[in-house]
Design a protein around this motif. Structure first.
Motif, mmCIF file in Angstrom:
data_model
loop_
_atom_site.group_PDB
_atom_site.id
_atom_site.type_symbol
_atom_site.label_atom_id
_atom_site.label_comp_id
_atom_site.label_asym_id
_atom_site.label_seq_id
_atom_site.Cartn_x
_atom_site.Cartn_y
_atom_site.Cartn_z
ATOM 1 N N LEU A 64 0.836 -1.110 -0.002
ATOM 2 C CA LEU A 64 -0.102 -0.044 -0.019
ATOM 3 C C LEU A 64 0.790 1.177 0.174
ATOM 4 O O LEU A 64 0.503 2.001 -0.799
ATOM 5 C CB LEU A 64 -0.775 0.118 1.240
ATOM 6 N N LYS A 65 1.961 1.183 0.801
ATOM 7 C CA LYS A 65 2.862 2.539 0.693
ATOM 8 C C LYS A 65 3.559 2.656 -0.591
ATOM 9 O O LYS A 65 3.528 3.701 -0.875
ATOM 10 C CB LYS A 65 4.085 2.017 1.836
ATOM 11 N N LEU A 66 3.614 1.555 -1.165
ATOM 12 C CA LEU A 66 4.519 1.614 -2.623
ATOM 13 C C LEU A 66 3.323 2.077 -3.518
ATOM 14 O O LEU A 66 3.786 3.026 -4.478
ATOM 15 C CB LEU A 66 4.938 0.165 -3.174
ATOM 16 N N LYS A 67 2.123 1.852 -3.440
ATOM 17 C CA LYS A 67 1.037 2.240 -4.384
ATOM 18 C C LYS A 67 0.881 3.799 -4.065
ATOM 19 O O LYS A 67 0.878 4.498 -5.255
ATOM 20 C CB LYS A 67 -0.136 1.461 -3.908
ATOM 21 N N GLN A 68 0.816 4.117 -3.026
ATOM 22 C CA GLN A 68 0.728 5.561 -2.451
ATOM 23 C C GLN A 68 1.880 6.416 -3.150
ATOM 24 O O GLN A 68 1.609 7.634 -3.624
ATOM 25 C CB GLN A 68 0.551 5.882 -1.123
ATOM 26 N N GLU A 69 3.210 6.083 -2.942
ATOM 27 C CA GLU A 69 4.233 6.836 -3.506
ATOM 28 C C GLU A 69 4.156 6.901 -4.823
ATOM 29 O O GLU A 69 4.648 7.884 -5.618
ATOM 30 C CB GLU A 69 5.674 6.080 -2.838
ATOM 31 N N LEU A 70 3.937 5.803 -5.758
ATOM 32 C CA LEU A 70 3.610 5.782 -6.931
ATOM 33 C C LEU A 70 2.534 6.794 -7.505
ATOM 34 O O LEU A 70 2.943 7.660 -8.413
ATOM 35 C CB LEU A 70 3.415 4.421 -7.610
ATOM 36 N N ASP A 94 2.670 7.813 -22.009
ATOM 37 C CA ASP A 94 2.080 7.976 -20.851
ATOM 38 C C ASP A 94 3.514 8.828 -20.193
ATOM 39 O O ASP A 94 4.456 8.136 -19.766
ATOM 40 C CB ASP A 94 1.728 6.782 -20.255
ATOM 41 N N GLU A 95 3.374 9.977 -19.790
ATOM 42 C CA GLU A 95 4.379 10.751 -19.163
ATOM 43 C C GLU A 95 4.974 10.303 -17.932
ATOM 44 O O GLU A 95 5.971 10.307 -17.453
ATOM 45 C CB GLU A 95 4.086 12.241 -19.192
ATOM 46 N N LYS A 96 3.887 9.820 -16.947
ATOM 47 C CA LYS A 96 4.073 9.433 -15.762
ATOM 48 C C LYS A 96 4.934 7.916 -15.783
ATOM 49 O O LYS A 96 5.832 7.772 -14.795
ATOM 50 C CB LYS A 96 2.919 9.094 -14.961
ATOM 51 N N ILE A 97 4.809 7.102 -16.826
ATOM 52 C CA ILE A 97 5.590 5.872 -17.055
ATOM 53 C C ILE A 97 6.954 6.123 -17.450
ATOM 54 O O ILE A 97 7.895 5.808 -16.894
ATOM 55 C CB ILE A 97 4.753 5.118 -18.068
ATOM 56 N N LEU A 98 7.194 7.361 -18.315
ATOM 57 C CA LEU A 98 8.344 7.636 -18.860
ATOM 58 C C LEU A 98 9.195 8.275 -17.556
ATOM 59 O O LEU A 98 10.518 8.227 -17.594
ATOM 60 C CB LEU A 98 8.198 8.586 -20.018
ATOM 61 N N ARG A 99 8.530 8.978 -16.850
ATOM 62 C CA ARG A 99 9.092 9.770 -15.586
ATOM 63 C C ARG A 99 9.650 8.720 -14.564
ATOM 64 O O ARG A 99 10.715 8.841 -14.077
ATOM 65 C CB ARG A 99 8.130 10.516 -14.859
ATOM 66 N N LEU A 100 8.765 7.527 -14.590
ATOM 67 C CA LEU A 100 9.366 6.454 -13.579
ATOM 68 C C LEU A 100 10.557 5.884 -14.071
ATOM 69 O O LEU A 100 11.499 5.435 -13.307
ATOM 70 C CB LEU A 100 8.168 5.236 -13.198
#
Length: 420
Positions: free
Chosen positions: A115-121, A244-250
């Motif tokens: 859940l913490k990983l999900k929230q951070e992402l 997807d800009e968020k995917i590219l940012r990750l």
């Protein structure tokens, strides 16, 4: 001229069957599309001239084609962040490592950690932990950079989403880190190609032995591949397909964690293995569709091309080296050579001749050492008998591709002593 007008259509012949695909090239790179080439230029525009000198970087000067549009993908990030995907990623990371302390630590509060990983992402606050670096000899020395367990969950979650998208654009004869491929399939494909090139074992003129068949092999290796992958070029390749800009940012965040100033990837990360295929997919298309090499096999940064003509392989080698400069790479000068097929070539841990294969001595020594390590770990309770059997079975399956009967009998005998 806009990107749509710069598109071009090619045909890729799958040497495994009669099915063919058409792929579009937009900007500087190729991507497969689910379209059928019917030989009618009116539908897609003119066929490109594959004999033209396309320069150092692939497909940067193409004949204009019609209106075939490359499929791109957006809105992927939400799928990446969902708990179902994170749980699946966790299970993949855990496989084979259930007894490790870091696995048990993560599992001690599993739901909260996920859940913490999900929230951070979701909040775009995710930051990977520093890599742990160490050296292994497998059999040559390699610097491995290991990510924390939680970061490996993120890597798997990312690959769960983007790997199926990129899989569609890979050529048939790329064998590393893909479902249904691997070293076994690559060696089997080599056997198929050597029969075709030698015309089922036709001998050279004045042959002194039955094994002196016609044909040559270019065995090549890319110099310092994982250290030299350019981040900007890699991201440019990924952007052609992923919008997807968020995917590219990750992805950028994961690459930057290697701390090598715009180039290089951590050997040991799942993402590095995947990105390695994406980066050299440009080379695959150059070899298959510009050079028109029929008998080409690539496994990560090692590749072979089989041909009847040594001169043709010399030409291929020079053109490939020129091409690689455009993506900031080069062939290893000492490991990229042309060999007569009958003298054998070292590929994927085997010395491959026409009628037989020998396992490299360094591979045998390395595995026997590992078997001794398993014994020590087993006595301390750090590895179970089942895990040892799984690893040994995997290696034995690999070894069956060579003339290794006595070696395998010896290993099975030692394994029995270890389990007593």
């Amino acid at each position: 001229m806009n990107k749509l007008q710069e598109s071009a259509v090619y045909r890729d012949f799958n040497l495994n069957d009669n099915y063919s695909k058409t792929f579009a090239v937009i900007g500087n790179g190729p991507f497969y599309e689910n379209a059928n080439w019917n030989g009618d230029n009116r539908k897609f525009g003119r066929k490109p001239n594959l004999n033209r000198n396309l320069g150092a970087f692939p497909f940067n000067s193409l004949e204009p084609a019609g209106t075939l549009i490359m499929k791109t993908y957006g809105n992927l990030y939400e799928k990446l962040c969902c708990m179902e995907n994170l749980r699946l990623a966790y299970k993949k990371v855990r496989k084979g490592k259930s007894n490790k302390w870091y696995t048990k630590e993560f599992e001690s509060d599993l739901e909260n950690n996920l859940l913490k990983l999900k929230q951070e992402l979701q909040n775009l606050t995710y930051e990977p932990r520093p890599l742990r670096t160490f050296v292994i000899r497998d059999p040559k020395s390699r610097v491995i950079s290991a990510s924390a367990f939680r970061d490996r969950v993120v890597h798997h979650a990312l690959c769960n989403i983007i790997e199926p998208i990129s899989e569609k654009m890979f050529i048939f004869d790329s064998y590393a880190n893909r479902k249904g491929k691997g070293t076994h399939a690559a060696i089997k494909r080599f056997d198929e190609f050597k029969r075709k090139v030698s015309r089922n074992g036709r001998l050279v003129n004045g042959a002194k032995f039955d094994s002196m068949v016609i044909g040559y092999v270019l065995k090549a290796d890319i110099r310092h591949y994982f250290q030299e992958v350019n981040h900007c070029i890699l991201l440019g390749m990924l952007k052609r397909k992923i919008q997807d800009e968020k995917i590219l940012r990750l992805i950028q965040t994961i690459l930057d964690n290697h701390k090598t100033f715009g180039k290089g990837m951590a050997i040991g990360n799942l993402t590095s293995q995947f990105f390695a295929n994406v980066y050299l997919n440009e080379l695959d298309y150059f070899v298959k569709h510009t050079l028109r090499a029929k008998y080409y096999i690539r496994y990560v940064d090692d590749f072979v091309i089989l041909e009847r003509s040594k001169e043709k392989l010399e030409f291929y080698k020079n053109r490939i080296n020129e091409f690689l400069k455009g993506i900031k790479l080069e062939l290893h000068p000492e490991k990229s050579k042309i060999y007569p097929l009958h003298k054998g070539v070292t590929f994927l841990g085997f010395r491959i001749f026409y009628y037989h294969k020998l396992l490299k001595k360094s591979n045998m020594k390395h595995f026997m050492k590992r078997l001794g390590d398993f014994s020590e770990l087993h006595s301390r309770g750090e590895i179970s008998s089942v895990e040892i059997e799984e690893r040994v079975d995997g290696w034995l399956a690999y070894a069956t591709h060579g003339n290794t009967y006595r070696l395998r009998e010896n290993i099975i005998s030692r394994l029995g002593e270890l389990m007593d």
